[in-house]
Design a protein around this motif. Structure first.
Motif, PDB file in Angstrom:
ATOM      1  N   LEU A  94     -87.796 128.293  36.173  1.00  0.00           N
ATOM      2  CA  LEU A  94     -87.270 128.588  34.856  1.00  0.00           C
ATOM      3  C   LEU A  94     -88.399 128.915  33.897  1.00  0.00           C
ATOM      4  N   ARG A  95     -88.133 129.890  33.055  1.00  0.00           N
ATOM      5  CA  ARG A  95     -89.107 130.266  32.037  1.00  0.00           C
ATOM      6  C   ARG A  95     -88.644 129.704  30.699  1.00  0.00           C
ATOM      7  N   PRO A  96     -89.574 129.319  29.841  1.00  0.00           N
ATOM      8  CA  PRO A  96     -89.150 128.875  28.506  1.00  0.00           C
ATOM      9  C   PRO A  96     -88.567 130.064  27.738  1.00  0.00           C
ATOM     10  N   PRO A  97     -87.627 129.805  26.832  1.00  0.00           N
ATOM     11  CA  PRO A  97     -87.036 130.916  26.090  1.00  0.00           C
ATOM     12  C   PRO A  97     -88.053 131.579  25.177  1.00  0.00           C
ATOM     13  N   SER A  98     -87.871 132.856  24.986  1.00  0.00           N
ATOM     14  CA  SER A  98     -88.763 133.588  24.091  1.00  0.00           C
ATOM     15  C   SER A  98     -88.493 133.155  22.653  1.00  0.00           C
TER      16      SER A  98
ATOM     17  N   ARG B 250     -85.270 134.714  21.300  1.00  0.00           N
ATOM     18  CA  ARG B 250     -84.020 134.111  21.800  1.00  0.00           C
ATOM     19  C   ARG B 250     -83.790 132.751  21.151  1.00  0.00           C
ATOM     20  N   ALA B 251     -84.841 131.969  20.969  1.00  0.00           N
ATOM     21  CA  ALA B 251     -84.699 130.670  20.304  1.00  0.00           C
ATOM     22  C   ALA B 251     -84.246 130.850  18.854  1.00  0.00           C
TER      23      ALA B 251
ATOM     24  N   HIS C 150     -80.503 131.784  18.863  1.00  0.00           N
ATOM     25  CA  HIS C 150     -79.639 130.630  19.069  1.00  0.00           C
ATOM     26  C   HIS C 150     -79.615 129.708  17.851  1.00  0.00           C
TER      27      HIS C 150
ATOM     28  N   VAL D  17     -74.707 138.688  23.409  1.00  0.00           N
ATOM     29  CA  VAL D  17     -75.934 138.272  24.086  1.00  0.00           C
ATOM     30  C   VAL D  17     -75.804 138.422  25.592  1.00  0.00           C
TER      31      VAL D  17
ATOM     32  N   ALA E   6     -74.568 135.949  27.601  1.00  0.00           N
ATOM     33  CA  ALA E   6     -74.824 134.650  28.235  1.00  0.00           C
ATOM     34  C   ALA E   6     -73.893 133.615  27.633  1.00  0.00           C
TER      35      ALA E   6
ATOM     36  N   GLY F  86     -74.553 130.554  27.097  1.00  0.00           N
ATOM     37  CA  GLY F  86     -75.283 129.701  26.160  1.00  0.00           C
ATOM     38  C   GLY F  86     -75.165 130.176  24.726  1.00  0.00           C
TER      39      GLY F  86
END
Length: 136
Positions: free
Chosen positions: A12-16, A19-20, A23, A67, A69, A71
């Protein structure tokens, strides 16, 4: 067999940061929708109740579709829930926003059910890989 690794096996990659921030904006949008719905649902009953619930459903489903997704549907649902739960508490002066009526309970419980439905049933993009049998 297929020699490519499964997409689930990748780390898993941390969100950019973008994107953070998106959200976080959806979370705040959900909070504003919840606060506005709390005011509208009792003012114009029963039309206000339907308008408030439709606003929440539209925000959650619209975010997920935009988006791509699930989430993205969860973020406004969490914001809506936090705002509405904070508005249900009474103040020391005895003031409160929600009356003990059927419309308030339908708004609270219906909004939570709608949030779960939108986050669960939100349409998401399917993989571009032709070997997957998703949606067939």
């Amino acid at each position: 067999m297929n020699d490519r690794p499964s997409p689930l096996a990748q780390p898993l990659r941390p969100p950019s940061p973008g994107r953070a921030l998106l959200h976080l904006g959806l979370l705040l949008g959900g909070a504003v929708t919840g606060a506005a719905g709390a005011l509208v649902q009792s003012a114009w009953f029963p039309g206000g109740l339907l308008l408030a619930l439709a606003g929440e459903a539209g925000l959650c489903l619209g975010a997920a579709r935009a988006v791509g997704a699930r989430g993205a549907a969860v973020a406004p649902a969490v914001g809506w829930t936090i705002a509405v739960l904070l508005l249900t508490t009474s103040r020391p002066e005895g003031d409160f926003l929600f009356a003990a009526g059927g419309g308030s309970y339908v708004f609270l419980l219906g909004g939570i059910v709608l949030a779960v439905m939108c986050a669960t049933l939100a349409p998401v993009r399917q993989p571009d890989d032709g070997t997957a049998r998703l949606g067939k």
